[in-house]
Design a protein around this motif. Structure first.
Motif, PDB file in Angstrom:
ATOM      1  N   ALA A 204      45.477 -39.356 -37.968  1.00 20.95           N
ATOM      2  CA  ALA A 204      45.751 -40.212 -36.808  1.00 20.95           C
ATOM      3  C   ALA A 204      44.584 -41.158 -36.530  1.00 20.95           C
ATOM      4  O   ALA A 204      44.783 -42.297 -36.086  1.00 20.95           O
ATOM      5  CB  ALA A 204      46.033 -39.346 -35.584  1.00 20.95           C
ATOM      6  N   LEU A 205      43.357 -40.724 -36.802  1.00 20.63           N
ATOM      7  CA  LEU A 205      42.170 -41.531 -36.537  1.00 20.63           C
ATOM      8  C   LEU A 205      41.723 -42.352 -37.741  1.00 20.63           C
ATOM      9  O   LEU A 205      40.706 -43.046 -37.682  1.00 20.63           O
ATOM     10  CB  LEU A 205      41.023 -40.625 -36.077  1.00 20.63           C
ATOM     11  CG  LEU A 205      41.271 -39.842 -34.780  1.00 20.63           C
ATOM     12  CD1 LEU A 205      40.130 -38.873 -34.518  1.00 20.63           C
ATOM     13  CD2 LEU A 205      41.432 -40.811 -33.606  1.00 20.63           C
ATOM     14  N   GLY A 206      42.447 -42.234 -38.872  1.00 25.44           N
ATOM     15  CA  GLY A 206      42.085 -42.996 -40.063  1.00 25.44           C
ATOM     16  C   GLY A 206      40.829 -42.505 -40.751  1.00 25.44           C
ATOM     17  O   GLY A 206      40.097 -43.310 -41.350  1.00 25.44           O
ATOM     18  N   LEU A 207      40.552 -41.214 -40.710  1.00 20.42           N
ATOM     19  CA  LEU A 207      39.312 -40.658 -41.254  1.00 20.42           C
ATOM     20  C   LEU A 207      39.497 -39.941 -42.589  1.00 20.42           C
ATOM     21  O   LEU A 207      38.540 -39.367 -43.111  1.00 20.42           O
ATOM     22  CB  LEU A 207      38.703 -39.666 -40.253  1.00 20.42           C
ATOM     23  CG  LEU A 207      38.362 -40.237 -38.870  1.00 20.42           C
ATOM     24  CD1 LEU A 207      37.847 -39.128 -37.962  1.00 20.42           C
ATOM     25  CD2 LEU A 207      37.336 -41.356 -38.990  1.00 20.42           C
ATOM     26  N   LEU A 208      40.714 -39.950 -43.147  1.00 16.69           N
ATOM     27  CA  LEU A 208      40.972 -39.160 -44.354  1.00 16.69           C
ATOM     28  C   LEU A 208      40.571 -39.942 -45.605  1.00 16.69           C
ATOM     29  O   LEU A 208      41.404 -40.445 -46.366  1.00 16.69           O
ATOM     30  CB  LEU A 208      42.449 -38.751 -44.408  1.00 16.69           C
ATOM     31  CG  LEU A 208      42.902 -37.796 -43.309  1.00 16.69           C
ATOM     32  CD1 LEU A 208      44.332 -37.346 -43.552  1.00 16.69           C
ATOM     33  CD2 LEU A 208      41.977 -36.587 -43.205  1.00 16.69           C
ATOM     34  N   THR A 209      39.271 -40.026 -45.847  1.00 14.60           N
ATOM     35  CA  THR A 209      38.747 -40.620 -47.067  1.00 14.60           C
ATOM     36  C   THR A 209      38.806 -39.587 -48.189  1.00 14.60           C
ATOM     37  O   THR A 209      39.086 -38.406 -47.961  1.00 14.60           O
ATOM     38  CB  THR A 209      37.302 -41.077 -46.857  1.00 14.60           C
ATOM     39  OG1 THR A 209      36.513 -39.932 -46.509  1.00 14.60           O
ATOM     40  CG2 THR A 209      37.220 -42.108 -45.742  1.00 14.60           C
ATOM     41  N   LEU A 210      38.517 -40.021 -49.414  1.00 18.32           N
ATOM     42  CA  LEU A 210      38.542 -39.101 -50.554  1.00 18.32           C
ATOM     43  C   LEU A 210      37.582 -37.931 -50.373  1.00 18.32           C
ATOM     44  O   LEU A 210      37.975 -36.776 -50.603  1.00 18.32           O
ATOM     45  CB  LEU A 210      38.237 -39.858 -51.846  1.00 18.32           C
ATOM     46  CG  LEU A 210      38.256 -39.007 -53.127  1.00 18.32           C
ATOM     47  CD1 LEU A 210      39.629 -38.389 -53.353  1.00 18.32           C
ATOM     48  CD2 LEU A 210      37.835 -39.854 -54.337  1.00 18.32           C
ATOM     49  N   PRO A 211      36.320 -38.128 -49.954  1.00 17.77           N
ATOM     50  CA  PRO A 211      35.448 -36.958 -49.749  1.00 17.77           C
ATOM     51  C   PRO A 211      35.992 -35.995 -48.705  1.00 17.77           C
ATOM     52  O   PRO A 211      35.850 -34.770 -48.858  1.00 17.77           O
ATOM     53  CB  PRO A 211      34.122 -37.587 -49.292  1.00 17.77           C
ATOM     54  CG  PRO A 211      34.133 -38.966 -49.860  1.00 17.77           C
ATOM     55  CD  PRO A 211      35.569 -39.397 -49.805  1.00 17.77           C
ATOM     56  N   VAL A 212      36.606 -36.499 -47.648  1.00 11.18           N
ATOM     57  CA  VAL A 212      37.171 -35.616 -46.622  1.00 11.18           C
ATOM     58  C   VAL A 212      38.312 -34.792 -47.208  1.00 11.18           C
ATOM     59  O   VAL A 212      38.431 -33.582 -46.957  1.00 11.18           O
ATOM     60  CB  VAL A 212      37.658 -36.441 -45.416  1.00 11.18           C
ATOM     61  CG1 VAL A 212      38.447 -35.563 -44.443  1.00 11.18           C
ATOM     62  CG2 VAL A 212      36.475 -37.078 -44.693  1.00 11.18           C
TER      63      VAL A 212
END
Length: 398
Positions: A86-94
């Motif tokens: 929802a916050l747009g924080l799902l990068t590859l490292p995450v």
């Protein structure tokens, strides 16, 4: 048992949706088979360490407490992924970090759930059927979960998959909490009494069936289980859409596996295992070879269905047979060995599959896996038959 299995169905459905959503997200971000292999490597890697350390210490009276703690942590992961999306924080490292945490929790969760299942099965004569019924539930989730994840991914977004995973885990937590508290277990056997992982290793080494089929289960799991990394690549590169076909291919594998589990939970279980367990791994070679040469949806679906049947038949049959033979003091250690034989090879299998698809075609990757399994089967069976002085397909004559 009904309470346990109904919750198991909801939880496993959510887990499969979560795993496939992570795979589709990583594929969308990277378009790299090697990255898919790395993701699935992290999902399965912790079981190599966590499962053997934990299983030997599990008892009937502490499995419930551990299950509740692990389920609470799994809910937190699913909620965290929902908020991250929802916050747009799902990068590859995450995503890779979430996969690693998911793997640690899975390495703790699977043996504790198996011990819970054993504690609910008071009649040892019904143990094989209980294991097979639990496998049926697992495979129903494996059939429906990936298909549901694929259907939801584009129209609803990854967040819907994460929410569904959180809800399924919550249902499992509630039902485990409501299970009757088991009686305190007797004191764990001392090393001199032969308990734990050491006792399980000695039992397998002394048992002709175990010496052959525990390594065989690992080989089949390595070659056949690597398809988790290859499915999104095949769906995208050969059939044009990862989100559209990933669920179908996983679903076909789940249907085949479900057929095997239903067969092994029926009254024909003894005859099926005696006559089929040595032959079925060769059908896995055939299934992998079919996927290596197929360019049509119908034959690809058939190949995945056959592959699912073989993996389930070998894994469930070996599990049920060894649990009927093992001394009670070594059961916790046997759970660890079985999980290592099946899940322990998965990290390397995913990396190998991703590397093969990265360096060549995805069809060629299936071909290499078929060839590798054929070589292992020929060596293992050939050695055994030469030692016996005859060709034997009946496992009771090993």
């Amino acid at each position: 048992m009904r309470r346990y299995l109904s919750a198991q169905a909801a939880s496993l459905l959510g887990s499969w949706v979560l795993d496939i959503t992570l795979n589709l997200l990583v594929w969308r971000l990277t378009q790299s088979p090697a990255m898919l292999g790395a993701l699935n490597f992290l999902i399965y890697l912790p079981s190599l360490v966590v499962t053997p350390l934990l299983s030997g210490r599990l008892r009937v009276d502490n499995a419930r407490r551990l299950s509740l703690a692990v389920l609470a942590a799994a809910m937190a992961v699913a909620v965290g992924l929902t908020l991250g999306h929802a916050l747009g924080l799902l990068t590859l490292p995450v995503l890779l970090g979430a996969a690693l945490v998911r793997g640690v929790l899975g390495g703790m969760e699977v043996p504790s759930r198996q011990m819970l299942l054993m504690s609910l099965t008071h009649d040892s004569a019904r143990l094989a059927s209980a294991i097979a019924l639990n496998t049926v539930v697992f495979l129903l989730a494996r059939t429906l979960g990936p298909a549901l994840a694929g259907l939801m991914f584009e129209p609803l977004g990854p967040g819907a998959g994460f929410v569904l995973a959180a809800l399924g885990t919550a249902v499992m937590w509630r039902n485990v909490w409501r299970l009757p508290r088991p009686s305190p277990a007797p004191p764990a056997p001392t090393p001199a009494q032969g308990g734990g992982l050491g006792a399980a290793l000695r039992f397998v080494w002394q048992d002709g069936f175990g010496r052959l089929f525990l390594p065989m289960t690992a080989c089949v799991a390595f070659c056949a289980g690597a398809y988790q990394t290859l499915v999104p690549v095949l769906a995208d590169r050969v059939y044009g859409s990862a989100s559209a076909w990933t669920g179908w291919f996983f679903g076909a594998s789940g249907v085949g596996a479900l057929v095997a589990a239903v067969l092994l939970s029926s009254r024909h279980v003894e005859a099926s295992l005696r006559r089929g367990l040595m032959a079925v791994p060769w059908l896995a070679v055939l299934a992998l070879a079919l996927l290596a040469v197929s360019a049509h949806v119908a034959t690809t679906l058939a190949g995945f269905a056959l592959l699912g049947f073989c993996t389930s038949f070998v894994g469930t049959g070996t599990n049920a047979t060894l649990h009927r033979r093992v001394p009670p003091a070594a059961r916790g250690g046997l759970i660890a060995l079985l999980l290592l034989a099946f899940n322990g090879v998965m990290p390397l299998a995913q990396l190998v599959a991703g590397a093969l698809a990265q360096w060549g075609s995805v069809n060629a990757a299936f071909g290499w896996l078929a060839a590798g399994l054929a070589v292992v089967l020929a060596a293992a069976y050939g050695w055994r038959w030469r030692r016996l002085g005859r060709v034997v397909w009946d496992m009771n004559r090993l």
